[in-house]
Design an enzyme around this catalytic site. Structure first.
Site: not given
Ligand code: NAD
Ligand code: UDP
Length: 335
Positions: A124, A148, A152
């Protein structure tokens, strides 16, 4: 390739599953559904015309991950699974380090056992912290302002050390800016529970009448119009960035590489609202309120490295973002 998406039922994972599957890859999802619903699988099936295998497991269950890697003869992993709410990470840092850092270590242990050494990691832009200059390029110092972001950055450090220790590893850490928008079908998108923390889903809920009005957190920043500016990237552009990263790892890269995925442009809160109003053809009720503690006035990506290494750029407009968000939001209400 056979590609495992941890957290594949989530927002970014599900869109990436569509892109990879349509590009001819065999995609397997692993998710514990802590922040998603198994119903996404039916919607993916509608889009793709076929079911994707999905294993319900926690990524911290190393044995379960190892079994999946063997059973599906996985060649590469994209590691989306993680918790992502900044405020929650401040309130409960142990939860975040346990899920995000320990989860990554568990995945790496399983991959090492099986000999799968190709990985894309969801990082991120929050790892950069207070901007010392803009746009943030990948060499910008890192100083996350919350647990958070720390989780990362710590994971990135582990990945870098791993790649140094064993030259067979090919790892790309993608630093996302602000993912927004939905698949053009309106079948999948971002659907946070309760009151959203982020601007785009909040606007969508006000537009649909689920929330009465939007609070704009400050209008006296030193920005174009006084409101905060961010680099909003369409989730389908982001998903295509993952496909590009997989091709890059497959064809040329060794070691560890950090790459920004953003548009390279910033959009203000007022600009985003007015683009959304254009799509729905009416005004969104909004009030200016005080600044949100910890908010940065503006940040956006230097996106040249992705263009150079991945041959990828974001192509969708702010209008596309608002239109697909609205389609997903309207479809949800009808359903
Ligand atoms: P999201 O919460 O929609 O998807 C994450 C998925 O991981 C969910 O389906 C959740 O159920 C699953 N999950 C979480 N912990 C788990 C575990 N221990 N075992 C198995 N499954 C698990 O989030 P997203 O927006 O799709 O983000 C995906 C990744 O991208 C994350 O790592 C997040 O930190 C990163 N990210 C997201 C954003 C954003 O703004 N959406 C920005 C930067 C980085
Ligand atoms: N924002 C806002 N009202 C909201 C949510 C967000 O005015 O209800 C502003 C916020 O101050 C920031 C921008 O919208 O300037 C993007 O916020 P978001 O939480 O979506 O992304 P982040 O700040 O985490 O990059």
């Amino acid at each position: 390739m056979n590609i495992l998406l941890t957290g594949g039922a989530g927002y970014i994972g599900s869109h990436t599953a569509v892109v990879l599957s349509q590009a001819g890859h065999e995609v397997v999802l692993l998710d514990n559904f802590c922040n998603s619903s198994p119903s996404v699988l039916e919607r993916l099936q509608k889009i793709l015309g076929k079911a994707l295998p999905c294993v319900e497991a926690d990524v911290r269950n190393t044995d379960a991950v190892e079994r999946v890697l063997r059973e599906y003869k996985i060649d590469a992993v994209i590691h989306f699974a993680g918790l992502k709410a900044v405020g929650e990470s401040v309130a409960n840092p142990v939860l975040y380090y346990a899920n995000n850092v320990q989860g990554s270590i568990s995945l790496l242990q399983a991959m090492q056992k099986v000999g799968v050494k190709t990985l894309v990691f969801s990082s991120s832009a929050t790892v950069y912290g207070e901007p010392q200059y803009l746009p943030y390029d990948e060499d910008h110092p890192t100083k996350p302002m919350n647990p958070y972001g720390q989780s990362k950055l710590q994971t990135e450090k582990i990945l870098r050390d791993l790649a140094i220790s064993d030259a067979d590893w090919k790892i790309t850490s993608l630093r996302y800016f602000n993912p927004v928008g939905a698949h053009e079908s309106g079948l999948i998108g971002e659907d946070p529970n309760g009151i959203p923390n982020n601007l785009m889903p909040y606007i969508a809920k006000v537009a649909s009448g689920e929330l009465p009005h939007l609070n704009i957190f400050g209008d006296d920043y030193e920005t174009r119009d006084g409101t905060g500016e961010r680099d909003y990237i369409h989730v389908m552009d982001l998903a295509e960035g993952h496909e590009a990263a997989i091709s890059y790892l497959e064809n040329c890269c060794r070691g560890f590489e950090v790459i920004n995925l953003g548009t390279g442009k910033s959009v203000s809160v007022l600009e985003l609202i007015s683009a959304y109003e254009e799509v729905i053809g009416c005004k969104i009720k909004k009030f200016i309120t005080k600044k949100r503690p910890g908010d940065l006035p503006v940040y956006y990506a230097q996106a040249n490295k992705a263009k150079k290494l991945l041959n990828w750029i974001a192509i969708r407009s702010v209008g596309d973002i608002c239109e697909t968000t609205q389609r997903f939001s309207a479809a949800k209400i009808i359903a």
